[in-house]
Design an enzyme around this catalytic site. Structure first.
Site, PDB file in Angstrom:
ATOM      1  N   CYS A  46      12.006 -10.459   1.157  1.00 28.49           N
ATOM      2  CA  CYS A  46      10.700 -10.508   1.796  1.00 28.49           C
ATOM      3  C   CYS A  46      10.291 -11.931   1.204  1.00 28.49           C
ATOM      4  O   CYS A  46      10.347 -12.237   0.180  1.00 28.49           O
ATOM      5  CB  CYS A  46      10.193  -9.473   0.990  1.00 28.49           C
ATOM      6  SG  CYS A  46       8.268  -9.676   1.179  1.00 28.49           S
TER       7      CYS A  46
ATOM      8  N   CYS B 238       3.449 -13.027   5.080  1.00 26.83           N
ATOM      9  CA  CYS B 238       2.944 -12.145   6.175  1.00 26.83           C
ATOM     10  C   CYS B 238       1.719 -11.760   5.921  1.00 26.83           C
ATOM     11  O   CYS B 238       0.878 -11.335   6.809  1.00 26.83           O
ATOM     12  CB  CYS B 238       3.955 -11.265   6.675  1.00 26.83           C
ATOM     13  SG  CYS B 238       5.680 -11.884   6.653  1.00 26.83           S
TER      14      CYS B 238
ATOM     15  N   THR C  47       2.257  -7.766  -2.627  1.00 21.37           N
ATOM     16  CA  THR C  47       3.442  -8.651  -2.296  1.00 21.37           C
ATOM     17  C   THR C  47       2.873 -10.085  -2.536  1.00 21.37           C
ATOM     18  O   THR C  47       2.211 -10.659  -2.027  1.00 21.37           O
ATOM     19  CB  THR C  47       3.743  -8.321  -0.774  1.00 21.37           C
ATOM     20  OG1 THR C  47       4.264  -7.000  -0.644  1.00 21.37           O
ATOM     21  CG2 THR C  47       4.858  -9.196  -0.289  1.00 21.37           C
TER      22      THR C  47
ATOM     23  N   GLU D  49       6.600  -8.118  -6.153  1.00 19.99           N
ATOM     24  CA  GLU D  49       5.140  -7.185  -5.997  1.00 19.99           C
ATOM     25  C   GLU D  49       4.583  -6.993  -7.714  1.00 19.99           C
ATOM     26  O   GLU D  49       5.221  -7.329  -8.385  1.00 19.99           O
ATOM     27  CB  GLU D  49       5.545  -5.856  -5.618  1.00 19.99           C
ATOM     28  CG  GLU D  49       5.573  -5.532  -4.007  1.00 19.99           C
ATOM     29  CD  GLU D  49       6.938  -6.009  -3.658  1.00 19.99           C
ATOM     30  OE1 GLU D  49       7.843  -5.972  -4.743  1.00 19.99           O
ATOM     31  OE2 GLU D  49       7.200  -6.308  -2.642  1.00 19.99           O
TER      32      GLU D  49
ATOM     33  N   HIS E 166       0.818  -5.459  10.366  1.00 15.15           N
ATOM     34  CA  HIS E 166       1.779  -5.359   9.295  1.00 15.15           C
ATOM     35  C   HIS E 166       2.958  -4.509   9.719  1.00 15.15           C
ATOM     36  O   HIS E 166       4.028  -4.679   9.537  1.00 15.15           O
ATOM     37  CB  HIS E 166       1.332  -5.041   7.921  1.00 15.15           C
ATOM     38  CG  HIS E 166       2.075  -5.772   6.833  1.00 15.15           C
ATOM     39  ND1 HIS E 166       2.265  -7.276   6.781  1.00 15.15           N
ATOM     40  CD2 HIS E 166       2.860  -5.212   5.766  1.00 15.15           C
ATOM     41  CE1 HIS E 166       3.111  -7.430   5.624  1.00 15.15           C
ATOM     42  NE2 HIS E 166       3.603  -6.261   5.164  1.00 15.15           N
TER      43      HIS E 166
ATOM     44  N   TYR F 202       7.227  -5.702  10.554  1.00 10.82           N
ATOM     45  CA  TYR F 202       8.311  -5.279  10.205  1.00 10.82           C
ATOM     46  C   TYR F 202       9.507  -5.114  11.022  1.00 10.82           C
ATOM     47  O   TYR F 202      10.812  -5.221  10.915  1.00 10.82           O
ATOM     48  CB  TYR F 202       8.062  -3.759   9.614  1.00 10.82           C
ATOM     49  CG  TYR F 202       7.303  -3.590   8.150  1.00 10.82           C
ATOM     50  CD1 TYR F 202       6.889  -4.789   7.843  1.00 10.82           C
ATOM     51  CD2 TYR F 202       7.665  -2.434   7.296  1.00 10.82           C
ATOM     52  CE1 TYR F 202       6.284  -4.678   6.268  1.00 10.82           C
ATOM     53  CE2 TYR F 202       7.177  -2.551   6.174  1.00 10.82           C
ATOM     54  CZ  TYR F 202       6.382  -3.506   5.720  1.00 10.82           C
ATOM     55  OH  TYR F 202       6.054  -3.445   4.335  1.00 10.82           O
TER      56      TYR F 202
ATOM     57  N   CYS G 247      10.864  -9.028  10.085  1.00 14.35           N
ATOM     58  CA  CYS G 247      11.519  -9.242   8.877  1.00 14.35           C
ATOM     59  C   CYS G 247      12.403  -8.530   8.672  1.00 14.35           C
ATOM     60  O   CYS G 247      13.351  -8.714   8.190  1.00 14.35           O
ATOM     61  CB  CYS G 247      10.370  -9.404   7.808  1.00 14.35           C
ATOM     62  SG  CYS G 247       9.830  -7.749   7.100  1.00 14.35           S
TER      63      CYS G 247
ATOM     64  N   GLU H 207      10.383  -0.379   0.738  1.00 16.84           N
ATOM     65  CA  GLU H 207       9.157  -0.852   1.407  1.00 16.84           C
ATOM     66  C   GLU H 207       9.254  -0.477   2.827  1.00 16.84           C
ATOM     67  O   GLU H 207       8.189  -0.336   3.243  1.00 16.84           O
ATOM     68  CB  GLU H 207       9.134  -2.383   1.067  1.00 16.84           C
ATOM     69  CG  GLU H 207       7.787  -2.927   1.314  1.00 16.84           C
ATOM     70  CD  GLU H 207       7.683  -4.266   1.476  1.00 16.84           C
ATOM     71  OE1 GLU H 207       8.878  -4.950   2.034  1.00 16.84           O
ATOM     72  OE2 GLU H 207       6.425  -4.956   1.646  1.00 16.84           O
TER      73      GLU H 207
HETATM   74 FE1  SF4 Z   1       7.433  -9.039   3.132  1.00 17.41          FE
HETATM   75 FE2  SF4 Z   1       8.308  -8.392   5.719  1.00 17.41          FE
HETATM   76 FE3  SF4 Z   1       5.853  -7.705   4.654  1.00 17.41          FE
HETATM   77 FE4  SF4 Z   1       6.561 -10.318   5.392  1.00 17.41          FE
HETATM   78  S1  SF4 Z   1       6.447  -8.339   6.857  1.00 17.41           S
HETATM   79  S2  SF4 Z   1       5.461  -9.693   3.498  1.00 17.41           S
HETATM   80  S3  SF4 Z   1       8.656 -10.260   4.816  1.00 17.41           S
HETATM   81  S4  SF4 Z   1       7.754  -6.947   3.746  1.00 17.41           S
HETATM   82 FE    FE Z   2       5.253  -5.379   3.256  1.00 14.96          FE
END
Ligand code: SF4
Ligand code: FE
Length: 483
Positions: A100, A104, A191, A257, A292, A296, A299, A447
């Site tokens: 991660c 983001c 995060t 986190e 968000h 996902y 990422c 997550e």
């Molecule tokens: Fe982390 Fe994915 Fe959230 Fe970006 S979108 S902060 S990489 S979990």
């Molecule tokens: Fe996240």
């Protein structure tokens, strides 16, 4: 300066004065702490790639405020192409870090706050959007990493904020002053908290009139007096203290986190973007969560690419790469991973313009994307473990591998295909372990379930956006049913 170099980013963090505790001890220099540093390296990658000509198109954008080239993580999406590039950028970063990369949450927060403050001002005559633009302009100029913060600890889930035994379990205003507000409460699972320059706080859920003290959005420097961080543990995190590089699986990168606590944090009015306007709290939550959930689809897919590659490698090293059932499992993993990506791209391509001018993803498809993310990475991880074999979790330590006598024994008995060094096999096993069970599993597994909202939150949105009535109408027409 609109683009920081990776080195400037690290230096800027070094100058900050975070109050952070990890395993019962105050950490004086988070960037140098062996448990924290890999997570900093992941964020640093968002700066490094932005400076590479071959990634310029995905990693940077032109600011709609200044026309300057900025990091895409600081950008307000101007069209569906921006939304699509965001997902592609996240996939790229997942591939480069296998973890991660944290930045983001800020990008998703600025885009949600941008459109909601605009709509609030239009309806209520407030001036939040203008305040927010000032913050945004500096964020873009300084190339800040901003930590979007939404999730409150929530205490008794059966009670609303104002009826909790301890009212601080939801972030709230405890004092209103002439020059600003005083905030008490906390944000959980934050995060990238101590890799960020600023935090951007939003309400945790739709608030009603009785909970309007909790309908609150503001920004603050991440190292402000009045913010305490307690760093979260990750499975196998202390392996990073052993000084080796095989057993950690991914030596350079990680995520993190933390529990972020507001101990009567003072926020001047110029950084307050919602104060009691509870009727807009729902839109802010829905849009941040939507963005968000789209994220996902990028990422997790990038990390999935690394995991699929590792599974294919270990199959080769084990001498099983050509077995038909192994090939079929790898195909299944690719199919699942690309399905997630398809959802991320689809909710972006179907995005639309908000009254403020920025672009929002299609919320139904973003929620379908995230609902799939609550399932597919688990299956991809299961298949990777299946292909790797049991040695992934019974393998002796790196110190044994390096031991002058024991090392020779392990080199002999842990070998797969004769031409592949035993150490290569061990390294890939540990990488798979890291993503499926170790420090990176926070981001790839749990997550995937709870990040950006637990599965039930998406089901509620899917129910709301799914338009069942219209589907019934379609069926009636075909079946020639007349009411
Ligand atoms: Fe982390 Fe994915 Fe959230 Fe970006 S979108 S902060 S990489 S979990
Ligand atoms: Fe996240």
């Amino acid at each position: 300066m609109a683009l920081k170099t990776p080195e400037q980013y690290e230096e800027s963090l070094r100058r900050m004065r975070f109050r952070v505790y990890l395993m019962g001890e105050r950490v004086t220099s988070p960037v140098d702490h062996p448990i924290i540093r890999p997570s900093m390296n992941s964020v640093k990658m968002t700066y490094a790639l932005a400076g590479m000509p071959e990634h310029e198109d995905l990693m940077t954008a032109l600011s709609h405020l200044t026309g300057e080239k900025i990091n895409r993580f600081c950008h307000i999406h101007q069209d569906t192409d921006d939304l699509i590039k965001k997902v592609k950028m996240q996939r790229l970063l997942g591939q480069k870090t296998g973890a991660c990369f944290q930045r983001c949450v800020g990008m998703d927060a600025i885009n949600a706050v941008y459109s909601v403050t605009f709509e609030m001002d239009r309806k209520l005559g407030t001036s939040y959007h203008e305040r927010f633009l000032k913050f945004l302009r500096t964020m873009q100029e300084e190339d800040w990493t901003v930590d979007g913060a939404m999730t409150d600890p929530k205490g008794d889930r059966g009670l609303p904020p104002s009826r909790q035994a301890d009212p601080d379990l939801y972030t709230r205003v405890v004092e209103k002053r002439r020059d600003g507000i005083v905030v008490r409460g906390a944000k959980a699972h934050q995060t990238g908290a101590v890799n960020s320059h600023w935090i951007l706080v939003m309400p945790t859920m739709t608030m009603t009139a009785q909970d309007k003290d909790y309908a609150l959005a503001f920004a603050a420097p991440a190292d402000a007096d009045g913010i305490l961080y307690v760093y979260g543990r990750q499975s196998c995190d202390t392996r990073k203290l052993e000084g080796g590089e095989i057993d950690v699986g991914n030596r350079e990168f990680g995520g993190h986190e933390a529990l972020m606590v507001f101990e009567d944090l003072f926020v001047p009015w110029e950084n307050v973007f919602m104060y009691g306007e509870h009727e807009f709290s729902g839109a802010l939550v829905e849009r941040f969560a939507g963005y968000h959930r789209q994220s996902y689809g990028g990422c997790k897919v990038g990390v999935g690419d690394v995991l699929i590659g590792a599974a294919a490698l270990i199959a080769d090293y084990n001498g099983a790469g050509k077995a038909s059932h192994i090939r079929d499992k790898l195909i299944e993993m690719i199919h699942l991973n690309e399905t997630l990506y398809s959802c991320g791209i689809a909710c972006s391509a179907e995005g639309h313009r908000t009254p403020s001018g920025n672009y929002l993803i299609d919320l139904l498809l973003a929620n379908v994307c995230k609902q799939n993310v609550t399932r597919f990475p688990y299956e991809i991880a299961r298949l990777a473990e299946d292909i790797a074999g049991g040695l992934m979790v019974t393998m002796p330590s790196e110190r044994d591998l390096r031991h002058p006598e024991i090392g020779k024994v392990l080199d002999k008995y842990l070998r797969g295909v004769a031409s592949v060094p035993t150490e290569h096999r061990c390294r890939v096993m540990r990488l798979i372990e890291n993503i499926t069970l170790g420090t990176a599993a926070v981001g790839y597994r749990t997550e995937s379930l709870h990040g950006a909202g637990s599965p039930q939150a998406q089901r509620i949105m899917i129910a709301r956006q799914g338009n069942l009535e219209q589907k019934k109408k379609l069926a009636k027409e075909i079946a020639r049913i007349k009411d």
